[in-house]
Design a protein around this motif. Sequence first.
Motif, PDB file in Angstrom:
ATOM      1  N   ILE A 122       0.841  -1.198   0.000  1.00 16.52           N
ATOM      2  CA  ILE A 122       0.000   0.000   0.000  1.00 16.52           C
ATOM      3  C   ILE A 122       0.876   1.247   0.000  1.00 16.52           C
ATOM      4  CG2 ILE A 122      -1.702   1.331   1.261  1.00 16.52           C
ATOM      5  CD1 ILE A 122      -2.789  -1.224   2.385  1.00 16.52           C
ATOM      6  N   ARG A 123       0.640   2.110  -0.988  1.00 16.92           N
ATOM      7  CA  ARG A 123       1.380   3.370  -1.072  1.00 16.92           C
ATOM      8  C   ARG A 123       0.412   4.547  -1.045  1.00 16.92           C
ATOM      9  NH1 ARG A 123       4.590   0.681   0.178  1.00 16.92           N
ATOM     10  NH2 ARG A 123       6.213  -0.450  -0.934  1.00 16.92           N
ATOM     11  N   SER A 124      -0.707   4.366  -1.762  1.00 20.20           N
ATOM     12  CA  SER A 124      -1.559   5.520  -2.025  1.00 20.20           C
ATOM     13  C   SER A 124      -3.011   5.228  -1.666  1.00 20.20           C
ATOM     14  CB  SER A 124      -1.457   5.852  -3.520  1.00 20.20           C
ATOM     15  OG  SER A 124      -2.609   6.558  -3.945  1.00 20.20           O
ATOM     16  N   TYR A 125      -3.719   6.292  -1.364  1.00 23.71           N
ATOM     17  CA  TYR A 125      -5.160   6.171  -1.100  1.00 23.71           C
ATOM     18  C   TYR A 125      -5.890   5.597  -2.309  1.00 23.71           C
ATOM     19  CZ  TYR A 125      -6.003  10.273  -4.006  1.00 23.71           C
ATOM     20  OH  TYR A 125      -6.087  11.141  -5.068  1.00 23.71           O
ATOM     21  N   LYS A 126      -5.254   5.727  -3.499  1.00 21.56           N
ATOM     22  CA  LYS A 126      -5.907   5.248  -4.720  1.00 21.56           C
ATOM     23  C   LYS A 126      -6.035   3.733  -4.738  1.00 21.56           C
ATOM     24  CE  LYS A 126      -4.152   9.104  -7.413  1.00 21.56           C
ATOM     25  NZ  LYS A 126      -3.043   9.486  -8.306  1.00 21.56           N
ATOM     26  N   GLN A 127      -5.184   3.072  -3.948  1.00 25.02           N
ATOM     27  CA  GLN A 127      -5.240   1.599  -3.912  1.00 25.02           C
ATOM     28  C   GLN A 127      -6.367   1.096  -3.000  1.00 25.02           C
ATOM     29  OE1 GLN A 127      -1.028   1.651  -2.715  1.00 25.02           O
ATOM     30  NE2 GLN A 127      -0.747  -0.100  -4.083  1.00 25.02           N
ATOM     31  N   LEU A 128      -6.911   1.986  -2.208  1.00 26.37           N
ATOM     32  CA  LEU A 128      -7.889   1.590  -1.198  1.00 26.37           C
ATOM     33  C   LEU A 128      -9.312   1.886  -1.654  1.00 26.37           C
ATOM     34  CD1 LEU A 128      -5.888   3.031   1.823  1.00 26.37           C
ATOM     35  CD2 LEU A 128      -6.075   0.628   1.146  1.00 26.37           C
ATOM     36  N   PRO A 129     -10.325   1.229  -1.151  1.00 23.95           N
ATOM     37  CA  PRO A 129     -10.231   0.133  -0.176  1.00 23.95           C
ATOM     38  C   PRO A 129     -10.115  -1.220  -0.875  1.00 23.95           C
ATOM     39  CG  PRO A 129     -12.525   0.647  -0.572  1.00 23.95           C
ATOM     40  CD  PRO A 129     -11.722   1.568  -1.473  1.00 23.95           C
ATOM     41  N   PHE A 130      -9.734  -2.212  -0.085  1.00 21.00           N
ATOM     42  CA  PHE A 130      -9.880  -3.594  -0.540  1.00 21.00           C
ATOM     43  C   PHE A 130     -10.145  -4.487   0.662  1.00 21.00           C
ATOM     44  CE2 PHE A 130      -5.341  -2.663  -0.253  1.00 21.00           C
ATOM     45  CZ  PHE A 130      -4.948  -3.583   0.686  1.00 21.00           C
ATOM     46  N   ASN A 131     -10.539  -5.712   0.363  1.00 22.16           N
ATOM     47  CA  ASN A 131     -10.980  -6.621   1.423  1.00 22.16           C
ATOM     48  C   ASN A 131     -10.457  -8.014   1.080  1.00 22.16           C
ATOM     49  OD1 ASN A 131     -12.343  -7.896   3.457  1.00 22.16           O
ATOM     50  ND2 ASN A 131     -14.408  -7.406   2.729  1.00 22.16           N
ATOM     51  N   LEU A 132      -9.583  -8.547   1.938  1.00 20.65           N
ATOM     52  CA  LEU A 132      -8.964  -9.848   1.674  1.00 20.65           C
ATOM     53  C   LEU A 132      -9.529 -10.890   2.635  1.00 20.65           C
ATOM     54  CD1 LEU A 132      -5.227  -8.705   1.426  1.00 20.65           C
ATOM     55  CD2 LEU A 132      -6.796  -9.250  -0.460  1.00 20.65           C
ATOM     56  N   TYR A 133      -9.796 -12.086   2.113  1.00 18.57           N
ATOM     57  CA  TYR A 133     -10.279 -13.130   3.030  1.00 18.57           C
ATOM     58  C   TYR A 133      -9.665 -14.466   2.706  1.00 18.57           C
ATOM     59  CZ  TYR A 133     -13.567 -15.200  -0.389  1.00 18.57           C
ATOM     60  OH  TYR A 133     -14.131 -15.842  -1.469  1.00 18.57           O
ATOM     61  N   GLN A 134      -9.753 -15.360   3.687  1.00 15.09           N
ATOM     62  CA  GLN A 134      -9.293 -16.730   3.500  1.00 15.09           C
ATOM     63  C   GLN A 134     -10.192 -17.656   4.309  1.00 15.09           C
ATOM     64  OE1 GLN A 134      -5.455 -17.478   5.265  1.00 15.09           O
ATOM     65  NE2 GLN A 134      -6.011 -16.523   7.207  1.00 15.09           N
ATOM     66  N   ILE A 135     -10.198 -18.921   3.901  1.00 13.12           N
ATOM     67  CA  ILE A 135     -10.882 -19.948   4.680  1.00 13.12           C
ATOM     68  C   ILE A 135      -9.793 -20.909   5.098  1.00 13.12           C
ATOM     69  CG2 ILE A 135     -12.510 -21.869   4.601  1.00 13.12           C
ATOM     70  CD1 ILE A 135     -14.166 -20.187   2.635  1.00 13.12           C
ATOM     71  N   GLN A 136      -9.578 -21.022   6.400  1.00 15.90           N
ATOM     72  CA  GLN A 136      -8.353 -21.674   6.838  1.00 15.90           C
ATOM     73  C   GLN A 136      -8.474 -22.276   8.224  1.00 15.90           C
ATOM     74  OE1 GLN A 136      -5.464 -19.486   8.519  1.00 15.90           O
ATOM     75  NE2 GLN A 136      -3.713 -20.216   7.326  1.00 15.90           N
ATOM     76  N   VAL A 137      -7.567 -23.176   8.516  1.00 16.41           N
ATOM     77  CA  VAL A 137      -7.522 -23.807   9.835  1.00 16.41           C
ATOM     78  C   VAL A 137      -6.826 -22.878  10.826  1.00 16.41           C
ATOM     79  CG1 VAL A 137      -6.486 -25.675  11.156  1.00 16.41           C
ATOM     80  CG2 VAL A 137      -7.540 -26.156   8.956  1.00 16.41           C
TER      81      VAL A 137
END
Length: 574
Positions: A122-137
Amino acid sequence: MRWSRYYLFTSKEVPKEAEIASHKLMIRAGLIRKHSAGIYSYLPALWRSIQKFSNIVREELDRKGAVELQMPAVQPAELWKESGRWYEYGKELLRIKDRHNRDFCFGPTHEEIVTAITRADIRSYKQLPFNLYQIQVKFRDEIRPRFGLLRAREFIMKDAYSFHSTRESLDETYNDMRDAYSRILERSGFKFSVVEAATGAIGGSVSHEFVVFADHGESLVITCPKCGYAANVEKASFYIEPKKYNKVNFEIVPTPGKSRVKEVADFLGVSTDSIVKTLIYKTPEKLIAVAVAGDREVSEEKLRGVLGTQGELADDKTIEDITNAPVGFAGPVGLSEEIELLVDKSAAAIEYFVCGANKKDAHIVGATWDKVGKFKIVDIAEAKKGDKCVRCKSLLKVYRGIEVGHIFKLGTKYSEAMKCYFLDKDGKSKPVVMGCYGLGIGRSVAAAIEQHHDDKGIVWPVAIAPFECVVMPLNTDNTTVVSEAESIYSQLKEKGIDTIIDDRDERAGFKFKDSDLLGFPLKVIVGAKTIKEGKVEIELRKDGSRLEVKTSDVVSKVGEILSDHKNLSLVSVR
RNA sequence: CGGGGCGUAGCUCAGCUUGGUAGAGCGCACGGUUCGGGACCGUGAGGUCGGAGGUUCAAAUCCUCUCGCCCCGACCA
């Protein structure tokens, strides 16, 4: 799938270690195998349910623009030291060492890792927002794992983390996730409630829990049937009813050996709600006195919210030092100025109260708040049965349930600690605003069984059943029965209906019992009696109802019933 | 972490008090009868009695240690 070739073995024996329905049924139905306390294998049939639920989760998150990835289960200690949680998380964090004697932990959650990933990009506000998820143990070394998958140590969780340049953007994603979770649970056939919650060890400000109703759930939820207010009991506010108090003269009275609220109340002939109970808490930095009405308990979660840190009850020695009296005789009147005093609304509302005299074997009656030094009025008492709604004053209801999901507005707790900054429009460097969103996959599936079962076994909602339909040839020596069953089975599969054929060489009764136990939503019963007339029966697991259909119509009828049921489970139950 | 309980056949458990050939039911294999709501009869396979050490002529049983599992509790004056 052919049952005779599948890995699915049931048992008549009621397992001794299981106490609640979902746990017993999962063992009897051959869905899980335990290896150690809170550590399980998910056997093939259950794995299908877990996959189906996971896919619903993926669909709904993807719909909201979240992006799936996979992070490591084993995490280096350095990251946890950066966030500070290596020292705060306690014994639930399973700490391990590698061959070089370096510290690692088995991830109980992934704020540190995800922040380590994103801060590099992440460098700039232009990259935001985002939402990362995983399904994991995940692994959390619970004090006491129990109830099978409902409180396991190793468990499967969907965890998502969102990153924003502004609070408003976080609010938007938070609401999106709230919608997504509701849709996931609706599609999977749950009856549930979205409630305000305490933030616990994850931190942050606002949070909501998704609680599936169940009589044996570990969460207590307070709801208002009138205005819809809903909160976890750890967090719930309530209305303090104004009362008329008769004047009582201020007096110090001897109460030898009476240290508990109940004892004092009985001894003095007053009710517990006219007593002010004073507790001494300690935090890493300081001591705090906390006063609540005698008939109430302090909610440690609420207290944590007020203090901004975890408080715990002080030990006897500390209490004696600060109150000049043994445990049980502390009170707000005449309390040392050195200690900060927090007074709950419930206590502040009492005009003339009884409290400890800060002196051995003595209490004050007729105490009033104008005799107390500096104090702050706060909301730290736990709600209880019979309380009224803080918003509309209606009588609150208390429900038991299973917390399957929890969403948080984290703010900048982790981004600041771990230096995840971006350059904003104004050219200034700012910490990223974060949200995090957890959903217990295994727990949800267990909760589904808890919510949907009868005395015969599981009654799966169609959306997460291991198989939607079981074809049962009842007379395996009758060639017509067998060939018709096989033909129906192929056609159902052809049509994309998730079907298992019980081709085992077993008696009819045995097959019926097994498929009831496993809870497949539909049975297609192919028997010698009806096949002579070119008919088979379809039975609904839900209510045992049956209908006879011509063999040529079975496939379309099954498809019809299943789609009806899928639609049914889409109806909101809130 | 504190308290209680348990560990014997694949599963559920009896046997242990009072030391002396290791049992039942379910499940499994084979044969027969049965066959639309967990069938019946017969035959049979299957156990380092959680592990280590000790006492004893002899230990599932007594003693010590240890591992694992389950339940309750974990401070509210």
